[in-house]
Design an enzyme around this catalytic site. Structure first.
Site, PDB file in Angstrom:
ATOM      1  N   LYS A  26       0.838  -1.199   0.000  1.00 21.68           N
ATOM      2  CA  LYS A  26       0.000   0.000   0.000  1.00 21.68           C
ATOM      3  C   LYS A  26       0.877   1.255   0.000  1.00 21.68           C
ATOM      4  O   LYS A  26       2.013   1.225   0.448  1.00 21.68           O
ATOM      5  CB  LYS A  26      -0.875  -0.034   1.258  1.00 21.68           C
ATOM      6  CG  LYS A  26      -2.033   0.934   1.284  1.00 21.68           C
ATOM      7  CD  LYS A  26      -2.894   0.639   2.508  1.00 21.68           C
ATOM      8  CE  LYS A  26      -4.082   1.583   2.587  1.00 21.68           C
ATOM      9  NZ  LYS A  26      -3.681   2.955   2.938  1.00 21.68           N
ATOM     10  N   GLY A  27       0.342   2.357  -0.496  1.00 20.39           N
ATOM     11  CA  GLY A  27       1.099   3.605  -0.498  1.00 20.39           C
ATOM     12  C   GLY A  27       1.424   4.087   0.909  1.00 20.39           C
ATOM     13  O   GLY A  27       0.599   3.976   1.818  1.00 20.39           O
ATOM     14  N   VAL A  29       3.773   2.985   3.129  1.00 16.43           N
ATOM     15  CA  VAL A  29       4.154   2.022   4.176  1.00 16.43           C
ATOM     16  C   VAL A  29       5.669   1.799   4.248  1.00 16.43           C
ATOM     17  O   VAL A  29       6.142   1.022   5.079  1.00 16.43           O
ATOM     18  CB  VAL A  29       3.435   0.658   3.984  1.00 16.43           C
ATOM     19  CG1 VAL A  29       1.932   0.821   4.138  1.00 16.43           C
ATOM     20  CG2 VAL A  29       3.797   0.021   2.649  1.00 16.43           C
ATOM     21  N   THR A  32       9.884   2.134  -0.540  1.00 17.36           N
ATOM     22  CA  THR A  32      11.171   2.606  -1.071  1.00 17.36           C
ATOM     23  C   THR A  32      12.299   2.348  -0.079  1.00 17.36           C
ATOM     24  O   THR A  32      13.382   1.894  -0.454  1.00 17.36           O
ATOM     25  CB  THR A  32      11.092   4.102  -1.423  1.00 17.36           C
ATOM     26  OG1 THR A  32      10.113   4.289  -2.448  1.00 17.36           O
ATOM     27  CG2 THR A  32      12.438   4.619  -1.916  1.00 17.36           C
ATOM     28  N   ASP A  57       7.533   3.320  -9.624  1.00 18.66           N
ATOM     29  CA  ASP A  57       6.504   4.188  -9.034  1.00 18.66           C
ATOM     30  C   ASP A  57       6.603   5.565  -9.685  1.00 18.66           C
ATOM     31  O   ASP A  57       7.667   6.175  -9.676  1.00 18.66           O
ATOM     32  CB  ASP A  57       6.733   4.304  -7.526  1.00 18.66           C
ATOM     33  CG  ASP A  57       5.572   4.979  -6.805  1.00 18.66           C
ATOM     34  OD1 ASP A  57       4.776   5.664  -7.482  1.00 18.66           O
ATOM     35  OD2 ASP A  57       5.468   4.835  -5.582  1.00 18.66           O
ATOM     36  N   ASN A 268       6.725  -2.307   8.821  1.00 21.78           N
ATOM     37  CA  ASN A 268       7.470  -1.088   9.158  1.00 21.78           C
ATOM     38  C   ASN A 268       6.782  -0.259  10.246  1.00 21.78           C
ATOM     39  O   ASN A 268       5.626  -0.492  10.594  1.00 21.78           O
ATOM     40  CB  ASN A 268       7.640  -0.223   7.906  1.00 21.78           C
ATOM     41  CG  ASN A 268       8.753  -0.731   7.004  1.00 21.78           C
ATOM     42  OD1 ASN A 268       9.764  -1.237   7.475  1.00 21.78           O
ATOM     43  ND2 ASN A 268       8.572  -0.591   5.698  1.00 21.78           N
ATOM     44  N   CYS A 279       5.126   8.135  27.403  1.00 20.34           N
ATOM     45  CA  CYS A 279       4.360   8.548  26.215  1.00 20.34           C
ATOM     46  C   CYS A 279       3.115   7.672  26.100  1.00 20.34           C
ATOM     47  O   CYS A 279       3.166   6.550  25.607  1.00 20.34           O
ATOM     48  CB  CYS A 279       5.229   8.427  24.957  1.00 20.34           C
ATOM     49  SG  CYS A 279       4.348   8.802  23.422  1.00 20.34           S
ATOM     50  N   CYS A 282       2.202   6.729  22.517  1.00 19.14           N
ATOM     51  CA  CYS A 282       3.074   5.665  21.991  1.00 19.14           C
ATOM     52  C   CYS A 282       2.626   4.303  22.518  1.00 19.14           C
ATOM     53  O   CYS A 282       2.534   3.323  21.758  1.00 19.14           O
ATOM     54  CB  CYS A 282       4.525   5.910  22.384  1.00 19.14           C
ATOM     55  SG  CYS A 282       5.202   7.473  21.772  1.00 19.14           S
TER      56      CYS A 282
END
EC number: 3.6.-.-
Length: 347
Positions: A26-27, A29, A32, A57, A268, A279, A282
């Protein structure tokens, strides 16, 4: 399964016969960064071999990832000479194709000239087609290097593809089988219409038919290589969220239907926030990520699932890529490797 597969990409990096590695998902994520990291580790582990990383891409990011300008021709990475990168530019390539079509011959009445111009017009999926043309070129280079050709061609041991978001990638991977069928039908048709086209076009069509035959052979070879697990594999990239997991599963099902090898997933942007009590955001987000990691463990027990950390800055430049990419081969340990999260050089 009776055993758990290593949560690394070591099997890919150490694989000696792989010619093609596709990295997709998916875009947004981290495709590259992942494809660049795989390419860096391959180049480091096999310094006597040449590797090529191609971005298919349209939103090219390789130049940003390596902090070095790349273009339509392969250029070596500074500091890692056995790795080259290139970014396929569909607009520039289309312009070249149309120019070639307009120079096909000087006869404005030649019907084939108009056909060639129309064929290089607004073609749906042109990004994928141009990417595939690049694959065909490298197949030709492989043959030249295996034979006694005098042509100065670089035969890359492995070519890594930083692909476009999922839909584009799946269309690209369908092209070999689709083109093979299409060229077969065109060959049958040309046998029947060849004499008539030669009369209309002054005999120049014979060259086209010969080129079509050559393309068909190369396309058949690509189709065979893409479905051979010893030559081709696909690495899925995702983040630990519902939409990304759903897209990954859809993509894996498609890849399996194409008979492509896929047994590695890179997850990732993981927070590893077990000891980050200061946090709350987080900790809350890490809890959500763990939920989807548990689902992945059930769904993909026979896959290499690699867990990569979210860093304090972007992974840019060859030095940062070398640091980050080592976690593809040796699992990230927040206790031991936690300092790296803030240890990247700002670019």
């Amino acid at each position: 399964m009776d055993f758990e597969l290593e949560p690394t990409l070591e099997s890919i990096v150490e694989h000696d016969s792989l010619k093609w590695i596709f990295v997709g998902g998916k875009g947004g994520v981290g495709k590259t960064t992942t494809s660049s990291s795989i390419a860096v580790q391959l180049a480091l582990s096999k310094p006597n071999d040449q590797f090529l990383l191609i971005s298919t891409d349209p939103a090219h990011n390789l130049s940003d990832a390596f902090c070095q300008k790349f273009g339509k021709d392969a250029r070596p990475v500074e500091g890692l000479p056995n790795l080259s990168c290139m970014e396929i530019d569909p607009e520039a390539a289309m312009s070249d194709l149309q120019q070639q079509a307009s120079q096909y011959n000087n006869d404005p009445s030649d019907p084939m000239k108009n056909i060639m111009n129309d064929m290089t017009g607004s073609i749906p999926g042109i990004d994928e087609a141009l990417s595939f043309m690049e694959v065909l070129k490298h197949i030709k280079n492989q043959k030249a290097s295996d034979g006694d050709s005098d042509e100065k061609t670089v035969a890359y041991k492995t070519i890594i593809f930083d692909t476009a978001p999922t839909g584009h990638t799946l269309r690209f991977l369908q092209l070999p089988a689709t083109l093979e069928k299409l060229l077969g039908k065109f060959k049958q048709l040309s046998g029947k219409l060849g004499p008539m086209l030669n009369m209309l076009g002054g005999g120049q069509q014979q060259d086209i038919f010969e080129k079509m035959n050559e393309i068909q052979k190369n396309v058949s070879e690509v189709n065979e290589q893409f479905t051979n697990p010893d030559l081709t594999t696909f690495v899925c990239v995702c983040i630990s969220e519902f939409l990304s997991l759903y897209e990954t599963e859809r993509m894996i099902q498609e890849l399996v239907s194409y008979n492509m090898d896929v047994n590695s997933i890179v997850v990732n942007q993981l927070l590893f926030a077990d000891n980050d009590g200061s946090c709350k955001r987080c900790a809350s987000r890490w809890k959500m990520q763990q939920k989807y990691l548990d689902q992945m463990a059930e769904l993909y027990e026979d896959y290499h699932v690699v867990k990569m950390p979210l860093l304090g800055t972007e992974v840019r430049g060859i030095d940062n890529l070398k640091k980050f990419s080592k976690f593809l081969l040796s699992p990230y340990d927040p206790e031991k490797d936690g300092s790296l999260v803030f240890d990247m050089e700002e670019k």
